[in-house]
Scaffold this active site. Structure first.
Site, mmCIF file in Angstrom:
data_model
loop_
_atom_site.group_PDB
_atom_site.id
_atom_site.type_symbol
_atom_site.label_atom_id
_atom_site.label_comp_id
_atom_site.label_asym_id
_atom_site.label_seq_id
_atom_site.Cartn_x
_atom_site.Cartn_y
_atom_site.Cartn_z
ATOM 1 C CD GLU A 116 33.586 66.515 16.405
ATOM 2 O OE1 GLU A 116 33.555 65.916 17.466
ATOM 3 O OE2 GLU A 116 32.725 67.346 16.060
ATOM 4 C CE LYS A 118 37.141 57.068 16.941
ATOM 5 N NZ LYS A 118 37.870 56.344 17.958
ATOM 6 C CG ASP A 120 43.461 56.678 21.640
ATOM 7 O OD1 ASP A 120 42.433 56.100 22.018
ATOM 8 O OD2 ASP A 120 44.505 56.089 21.323
ATOM 9 C CE1 TYR A 226 31.538 62.271 21.949
ATOM 10 C CE2 TYR A 226 33.836 62.244 22.642
ATOM 11 C CZ TYR A 226 32.591 61.632 22.567
ATOM 12 O OH TYR A 226 32.407 60.389 23.108
ATOM 13 C CE LYS A 314 39.814 53.544 14.011
ATOM 14 N NZ LYS A 314 40.225 53.489 15.323
ATOM 15 C CB CYS A 410 77.930 49.015 33.550
ATOM 16 S SG CYS A 410 77.575 50.543 32.667
ATOM 17 C CB CYS A 413 81.900 51.873 32.866
ATOM 18 S SG CYS A 413 80.854 51.362 34.238
ATOM 19 C CB CYS A 428 76.115 51.066 36.186
ATOM 20 S SG CYS A 428 77.835 51.606 36.218
ATOM 21 C CB CYS A 434 79.443 54.834 34.567
ATOM 22 S SG CYS A 434 78.589 54.106 33.163
#
Ligand code: IVH
Length: 676
Positions: A116, A118, A120, A226, A314, A410, A413, A428, A434
């Protein structure tokens, strides 16, 4: 050289520190792989010097002590952890070990395994007494967790009542935030000037630890169950049987969980999970292999904090360490300066990464990464690689560069940047002129969830901007064949194809997507949908007060203010007027979902793949006829629309409570009947 005892002490202190960051503050500084490395080093020292093992060593415990602010709860049964296998050989070695152990007691050893994902997220325990949810808790240190019942109750996918449950039932699972929901949540938080979350795991953990359940309720959390912990009045023979039973009772169980007869099939299944990884809407960091037979699992027992009969394979780390050459800046769609990292190229789970995002100024400050630092880089799914943090060594470096500052001009521009007094980000101010902002806006405007203009990708958009054929998004609807064929790479056919898809987009894109396409701060996809359902038209939105906008589900006062302020700008009003003149939809068609229309009051759930309609199309059709579409089956559900490979929990729940099930044809009949 330090002695083993000294080194063990150092490692314990370091691990405690990271445990605190991870479990209590949801703000890890190092990657899981680095954490595991420290833990493995400590384990190796303890294996060689058993007298150095202390009862409170991190190798003997899971996680950190619970926070003070939630009531502590003692788990009915200890919540264990899992041993890791880093590669196929370690997995085979594990199977050999348990076989040998069992062979001492048994004449023949026949084993079955379950594979199954894992997940996170955050481990939780749900206790049901006579079928009623009485308590939900986090794992804490494995013995004592935190009582987060109120918050877990706000999660739709957590059953509050379980029909036919025994006297006592403890369900174990992982609370997580779907990736798509995480992206939307961060988008909304950024727009409201709130800090963004680093990843879905942290945002799930942070949400479950909210003291205010209303806040937790506003977070899009979900759960995968699970396994079962404490149980009275019922017993199971196999793990798979347990999962099936849970699924039938409405607990979400991950699809694709399989039983295997031999270890090579297990290896293949683990690899399949790894390949699937990027396409899942939840984060996984491995696959879990469990011995299927529950008695065998018990016989194998627990070592330290890990049951012998289960192991986590893993996946290749999605993280890597490299040098950050320097922090560079770009301009975002709404003018804010966006930092990104120019990296020494590094391979991260098979892909070479040279650039990574640092999201925004505030994220950069929080992570405290500086030019020249050794940094941890992460790839997650199809998301752009991101810089997680500097390595602990880099943080200790005395000669670090100063904190990078946003540019004074910026980068696109050259206009001097400004930091609005009430804002967190430098911007900006040249919004109309821009080229960087315009490019980002065009990119968003034509994207799939927005106007969905096929054949107008990033490169073509940039080409049209450079050629001066478009200066803003409204110009897209003024393109002609004559203009286009002048450009490199365009022929008669490709020019016509682009014009056709622009025309299709103009005619067919519903109002809520037009609204989303405008790229207004705070109006992401979901908010656009909800605003369109609530206010029904652009005119109503343009006239709305913040108080009226707050009526929309999911929109708070800060966001409502931002939206009203943005829509008051002349520039925005002019753009909307031009788009309206080009015939884009400015009104929600059909009745608001669930309010009026022939399917009014009817609630649908869709499961599996329908033969012709996508989920979005089916949802739009149902909502267009006044029906409502939700995600999980309950007594309030009128119809379950079933396609191929239906999700077990919805299907089984519908079977159990007798919800009417229909296929795509029957749905079409209902829609057609509704149209008459
Ligand atoms: S079983 C029998 N199954 O991983 C051992 N755990 O490192 C108990 N996790 O704290 C765990 N997905 O929160 C199991 N399919 C899965 C899992 C899973 C994620 C988490 C779990 C646990 C940690 C163990």
């Amino acid at each position: 050289m330090s002695s083993p005892a000294q080194r063990a002490g150092e490692l314990r202190r370091e691990l405690e520190h990271h445990n605190k960051l991870y479990y209590e503050q949801d703000a890890p500084e190092i990657s899981d792989a680095e954490y595991d490395e420290l833990l493995n080093e400590l384990r190796a020292i303890e294996t060689d010097n058993p007298d150095l093992v202390t009862p409170d060593s991190p190798t003997q415990r899971v996680g950190a002590a619970p926070l003070e602010r939630f009531e502590p709860v003692r788990h009915l049964q200890r919540m264990t952890s899992l041993a890791n296998a880093r590669n196929e050989d370690e997995l085979r070695a594990w199977e050999q070990r348990i076989r040998n152990l069992l062979a001492k007691e048994r004449d023949t050893v026949e084993l079955e395994y379950v594979t199954e994902p894992k997940i996170d997220g955050l481990a939780i325990s749900l206790v049901y007494e006579n079928g009623r949810l009485v308590r939900g808790a986090t794992r804490g240190d494995g013995e004592v967790g935190e009582d987060v019942t109120q918050n877990l109750r706000t999660i739709d996918d957590v059953p509050k009542r379980v029909e036919g449950a025994p006297a006592l039932l403890e369900v174990r699972g992982e609370v997580y935030m779907p990736r798509s929901a995480f992206a939307r949540l961060n988008e909304a938080r950024a727009a409201a000037g709130e800090p963004t979350f680093a990843n879905p795991r942290n945002s799930a953990a942070g949400s479950i630890r909210q003291l205010d359940p209303a806040l937790a309720a506003s977070r899009p959390l979900s759960i995968w169950a699970y396994g079962i912990g404490a149980l009275e009045g019922l017993s199971f023979t196999t793990h798979m049987e347990t999962l099936e039973w849970l699924r039938e009772r409405g607990f979400p169980i991950s699809p694709n969980i399989e039983v295997h007869q031999d270890i090579e099939a297990v290896v293949a299944a683990c690899r399949a999970w790894e390949e699937r990884r990027d396409s899942l809407d939840f984060e996984t960091d491995g696959a879990v292999v469990k011995v299927n037979d529950i008695q065998t699992m018990r016989d194998l027992g627990i070592v330290g904090r890990e049951p012998r009969g289960a192991i986590a394979w893993k996946f290749a780390p999605m993280t890597a360490t490299t040098t950050l050459r320097r922090v560079m800046w770009n301009v975002g769609r709404t003018g804010h300066m966006v930092p990104f990292a120019d990296l020494e190229p590094v391979a991260v789970s098979g892909v070479t990464v040279k650039l990574a995002t640092l999201h925004n100024e505030e994220d950069l400050k929080r992570k405290d990464v500086r030019d020249g630092d050794e940094v941890i880089v992460m790839r997650a799914g199809d998301v752009i690689p991101q810089v997680v943090s500097p390595t602990p060594q880099a943080q200790k470096n005395k000669k670090r560069s100063p904190t990078p500052q946003p540019p004074e001009k910026c980068p696109a521009c050259g206009t001097p940047t400004v930091k609005p007094e009430d804002g967190v980000w430098t911007i900006c101010p040249n919004r109309a002129g821009c080229p960087g902002q315009i490019f980002q806006h065009v990119k968003h405007f034509v994207s799939r969830g927005a106007m969905d203009i096929d054949g107008l990708g990033e490169e073509r958009a940039s080409q049209l901007l450079r050629a001066g054929l478009i200066k803003d998004v409204a110009d897209i609807f003024e393109l002609t064949k004559e203009n286009l064929v002048e450009l490199e790479g365009f022929g008669d056919l490709s020019a016509q194809a682009l014009l056709d898809s622009i025309e299709r987009s103009r005619q067919e894109t519903p109002f809520f997507r037009v609204l989303y396409a405008l790229g207004i701060n705070g109006i992401g996809y979901v908010n656009a949908r909800n605003i369109a359902a609530q206010l029904r038209s652009m005119d109503a939105l343009l006239d709305a007060t913040p108080e009226q906008i707050v009526e929309t589900p999911g929109i708070g006062p800060v966001l409502a203010d931002t939206i009203v302020e943005t829509l008051e700008e002349d520039r925005e009003r002019e753009l909307i007027a031009r788009l309206r003149a080009h015939g884009l939809k400015m009104e929600q068609e059909g009745p608001a979902p669930g309010t009026e229309g022939p399917l009014a009051g009817k609630t649908f759930v869709i499961t599996g793949t329908l033969p012709n309609l996508s989920r979005e199309q089916a949802t739009e059709a149902i909502e267009g006829a006044g029906g409502k579409v939700t995600n999980s089956v309950s007594k309030k559900t009128d119809y379950l629309v079933v396609g191929a490979d239906p999700g077990g929990s919805k299907y089984n729940k519908a079977q159990e409570i007798g919800t009417e099930q229909i296929d795509e044809d029957q749905l079409n009949e209902l829609l057609a009947g509704a149209a008459v």
